[in-house]
Design an enzyme around this catalytic site. Structure first.
Site, mmCIF file in Angstrom:
data_model
loop_
_atom_site.group_PDB
_atom_site.id
_atom_site.type_symbol
_atom_site.label_atom_id
_atom_site.label_comp_id
_atom_site.label_asym_id
_atom_site.label_seq_id
_atom_site.Cartn_x
_atom_site.Cartn_y
_atom_site.Cartn_z
ATOM 1 C CG ASN A 172 19.548 59.787 7.594
ATOM 2 O OD1 ASN A 172 20.091 59.679 8.886
ATOM 3 N ND2 ASN A 172 18.368 59.275 7.533
ATOM 4 C CD GLU A 173 18.152 55.764 9.755
ATOM 5 O OE1 GLU A 173 16.899 55.832 9.080
ATOM 6 O OE2 GLU A 173 18.356 55.846 10.890
ATOM 7 C CD GLU A 292 18.927 59.204 13.100
ATOM 8 O OE1 GLU A 292 18.023 58.454 13.484
ATOM 9 O OE2 GLU A 292 19.092 59.518 11.942
ATOM 10 C CD GLN A 350 14.544 64.549 15.366
ATOM 11 O OE1 GLN A 350 14.204 65.960 15.329
ATOM 12 N NE2 GLN A 350 14.684 63.621 14.399
#
Length: 496
Positions: A172-173, A292, A350
């Site tokens: 992630n990222e 996201e 989220q």
């Protein structure tokens, strides 16, 4: 009043509607998990401690897939902490969100929740502080039927059948210096490629997502994607995009047009991926997982007092969304649908409490935020194929994006009929939208709703949960088909 027009023709399709467009995200962050989806002792809790009221709203929202367990959280996560008897699970410091993780909810509980919610699990592996071996262990634990140490451990814990998780995020990222285990593009690309190759030796049919840039404003944007895909092109299926938007300094006009940036982001990543494929002489196509996206007031949250201790499930990033947020959000949904030929998965970040469409109070009520409604309506009514519509609409000048259309729209067409999703970005003038539907035969409007309010900053609350909710649009004319879109509004027009 503004005048706008669009034409519907089933011959002009972009791609099928992708059910994975309507994904969301559950991270161990703030109150998303604890007092969000999971709260033993709550009056609405089921036998596994999951809140039935949240499950009901998750189903109503129309969620298709849920990404887990992060997010920034995953880059320091030890998945083994969340299996076995709950009373014996270790408590750990979560460096991503300066919290204490109790590990009451782990992979088995999450998959059990997914089954109850009727959603597909999407799993992320830790490539920040861990690597290939840990990813392989988690895959074996989740998906191997039985007969090995890790699969038998799952069976012994009560999950006899394999979890069958198909889609996996490779970290992630990791382009972000805030990420535990931050890497250069070359470092990450090599690790992601070797992890992907190893995972495919267990299951060649997995769908794997390589980390793209954390945002189009990153200084390495573009170069990151190119380098990562040069390493991973043959072993991954997706490159990820992440983007968040907010209103800055009262600039409502730019904010309502923030989907302009998302469109640029998608097209840039697709162009980069295709360029890498051409250089590698590959016929394979890499899709985009926009796993996201949301409205997130990051500047507001940066001004919050930093945590001085390590609390369990603190209140973090609990943005309260208003009408303008919902309309900008609707524009982002329109953009995702319009790019369904390449964006084949997406996750709203989220689901509960943390920048979320669903809000709860510990031991108390649950309610829908304003952003709940565009997502739920799009998930419910988008079916069949996405149609290519070219709205003819006035434009207006924005500080952030220059000249942008006053109205944006997309349409879908299937056996259940045709649906137009449209936003009016004008702060003070309605749009009279004429829809040319001759190519569809003798269709008529069966439902037209609008999400609007005289106060663009009006919000839903626990005490007033339906202030911002879709209502029937009374301003519909049959011949020619015209619908009046109020200022700052999200609109759904169904024809059959």
């Amino acid at each position: 009043m503004h005048q706008a027009k669009l034409t519907l023709d089933p011959a002009f399709t972009i791609a099928p509607v992708r059910r994975r467009t309507f994904g969301t995200f559950v991270e161990h962050l703030g109150r998303c998990v604890y007092t969000g989806i999971y709260e033993p002792g709550h009056p609405a809790a089921d036998e596994d401690g999951f809140r039935r009221d949240v499950l009901d709203l998750t189903r109503e929202l129309g969620v298709s897939v849920v990404r887990y367990p992060g997010g920034n959280f995953v880059s320091g996560y030890r998945w083994e902490d969340g299996i076995g008897p709950v009373s014996q699970r270790p408590r750990r410091l979560d460096l991503a969100w300066h919290s204490t993780e109790t590990n009451e909810v782990g992979v088995d509980e999450f998959v059990r929740w997914c089954r109850k919610a009727g959603v597909e699990p999407m799993m992320a592996v830790n490539l920040g502080t861990r690597g290939i071996a840990e990813a392989l262990d988690l895959l074996e634990y989740c998906n191997h039927p039985s007969g090995t140490a890790l699969s038998d451990l799952r069976v012994a814990g009560g999950s006899k059948e394999p979890h069958g998780i198909r889609m996996w995020c490779l970290g992630n990222e990791l382009d972000g210096p805030w990420q535990t285990g931050h890497k250069t593009a070359h470092e990450y690309g090599r690790l992601a490629a070797e992890t992907a190759r190893a995972m495919r030796t267990i299951d060649p049919a997995l769908e794997l997502v390589a980390c793209g840039s954390s945002g189009s404003g990153m200084p390495t944007f573009g170069a990151w994607e190119a380098t990562v895909l040069e390493e991973t092109y043959d072993v991954v299926d997706y490159i990820s995009c992440h983007a968040y938007y907010q209103e800055h300094d009262g600039d409502l006009g730019s904010f309502l047009a923030c989907s302009t940036d998302m469109e640029y982001f998608i097209r840039s990543v697709v162009a980069t991926a295709d360029s890498v494929g051409a250089r590698l002489k590959s016929r394979k196509r890499i899709d985009v997982s926009f796993d996201e996206w949301n409205i997130w007031y990051q500047t507001r949250n940066r001004d919050a007092e930093p945590l001085t201790d390590w609390p369990v499930a603190p209140r973090l990033l609990e943005d309260q969304y208003h009408l303008a947020d919902a309309v900008a959000f609707g524009g982002l949904l329109i953009t995702l649908l319009r790019n369904s030929d390449r964006v084949t998965a997406a996750c709203l970040a989220q689901l509960v409490n943390v920048i979320a469409p669903i809000m709860t109070e510990p031991g108390g009520r649950v309610w829908r935020q304003s952003t709940f409604h565009p997502f739920a309506q799009a998930s419910r009514h988008a079916s069949g194929d996405v149609l290519r519509v070219e709205p003819v609409t006035p434009s207006y000048e924005t500080k952030a994006y220059g000249e942008v259309p006053v109205m944006d729209a997309v349409a879908t067409h299937g056996e259940d009929g045709t649906t137009v999703f449209a936003v009016n970005r004008s702060a003070d003038r309605p749009v009279s939208l004429e829809i040319d539907a001759r190519a569809l035969g003798g269709v008529r409007v069966v439902e037209a709703t609008t999400l609007t309010d005289p106060d663009v900053y009006a919000r839903n609350t626990a005490d007033e949960p339906d202030r911002i909710t879709p209502r029937a649009n009374p301003d519909v004319e049959a011949d020619p088909l015209r619908v009046l879109l109020p200022p700052v509004s999200w609109n759904v027009i169904r024809l059959a």
